[in-house]
Write an enzyme that holds these catalytic residues in place. Structure first.
Site, short mmCIF file in Angstrom:
data_model
loop_
_atom_site.label_atom_id
_atom_site.label_comp_id
_atom_site.label_asym_id
_atom_site.label_seq_id
_atom_site.Cartn_x
_atom_site.Cartn_y
_atom_site.Cartn_z
N ASP A 11 -10.23 -2.11 -2.45
CA ASP A 11 -9.38 -1.27 -1.62
C ASP A 11 -9.23 0.03 -2.42
OD1 ASP A 11 -7.31 -0.56 0.37
OD2 ASP A 11 -5.95 -0.82 -1.32
N MET A 12 -8.81 1.09 -1.78
CA MET A 12 -8.71 2.36 -2.49
C MET A 12 -7.27 2.71 -2.87
SD MET A 12 -10.20 6.12 -1.40
CE MET A 12 -8.92 6.43 -0.17
N ASP A 13 -6.45 3.02 -1.87
CA ASP A 13 -5.09 3.50 -2.12
C ASP A 13 -4.23 2.42 -2.75
OD1 ASP A 13 -5.44 6.14 -0.90
OD2 ASP A 13 -5.65 5.03 0.97
N ASP A 167 -4.22 -4.52 -2.98
CA ASP A 167 -2.82 -4.38 -3.37
C ASP A 167 -1.87 -4.55 -2.19
OD1 ASP A 167 -1.68 -1.01 -3.06
OD2 ASP A 167 -3.39 -1.91 -2.05
#
Length: 188
Positions: A11-13, A167
Site C-alpha cells: 500500500d502507499m499512503d 496499514d
C-alpha cells in the site's frame, strides 16, 4: 525475511509514504470552503478507500448536495500541491530497497494512479516497482481484492505467492480476500 514470497505488494499512503497527515490537512482545507466537517477518527476509518468514497460519506454526514466525485477531485488537487513538497518515505521503504532486483514489487493504493506515480517519482523510487495500481485502475476498491489481484497479474505472479504490506483495515481485508498473506504494518 520475506524470501518465501515470489512478489511483494505495498500500500502507499501510511505504509511506505508518510502522507496521511497531509491528506487530512487537504481534506480540512477543502471541507472548510463548504462549511463541512468530519471527525478525524471517521476519516482514518476510510484509509485505503478511494477518495470519492470518503467524499460521499462526508457529503451524506453533512447532509450536503455536493457531487462526491467533484469534491474528491478538489481534494486531490489540494493534496497534490501539498504532498509533492512534504512527502517523506517511511521506514518500510528499506524493505522495498532491500528487495529491489530480487523480487518483483508493486504498489496497490486507494490513491489515483497519477498521484501515486507523481509521489513515487518525487521521492525517486518509482523505478523500484514493477507495477502501480491506483483506485482509477480497478472498478471494485479495497476491501475488495481487485487492487491486489491486478498487482499480481501485472507482475505475472500467482496471488497466493504474494505478500501485501498494509496499514488500513480495508487493505488488510482486501489482501486476505485476494488469497495473499498480509503484514499489518501497524503491528510492526
Amino acid at each position: 525475511m520475506y524470501d518465501q514470497y515470489d512478489a511483494l505488494i505495498f500500500d502507499m499512503d501510511g505504509t511506505i509514504l508518510d502522507s496521511e497527515p497531509t491528506h487530512r490537512k487537504a481534506w480540512h482545507q477543502v471541507l472548510g470552503r463548504y462549511g463541512l466537517t468530519l471527525d478525524e477518527s471517521q476519516m482514518v476509518s476510510f484509509n485505503g478507500a478511494p477518495t470519492w468514497r470518503l467524499a460521499q460519506f462526508i457529503i451524506e454526514t453533512n447532509h450536503s448536495s455536493l457531487d462526491p466525485h467533484l469534491l474528491a477531485a478538489e481534494k486531490t488537487t489540494a493534496v497534490k500541491a501539498m504532498l509533492l513538497e512534504n512527502v517523506k518515505p517511511l521506514p518500510l521503504m528499506e524493505v522495498v530497497k532491500a528487495y529491489h532486483g530480487r523480487r518483483p514489487m508493486a504498489v496497490g493504493t486507494g490513491s489515483e494512479h497519477s498521484m501515486a506515480d507523481a509521489l513515487l517519482s518525487q521521492l525517486g523510487v518509482r523505478e523500484l516497482f514493477t507495477a502501480v495500481v491506483g483506485a482509477d485502475d480497478v472498478e471494485r476498491h479495497k476491501p475488495e481484492p481487485d487492487t491486489f489481484l491486478r498487482c499480481a497479474a501485472l507482475m505475472g505472479v500467482d496471488p497466493a505467492r504474494c505478500v501485501v504490506f498494509e496499514d488500513a483495515d480495508f487493505g488488510v481485508q482486501a489482501a486476505r480476500a485476494a488469497g495473499m498473506d498480509v503484514v499489518d504494518v501497524r503491528l510492526l
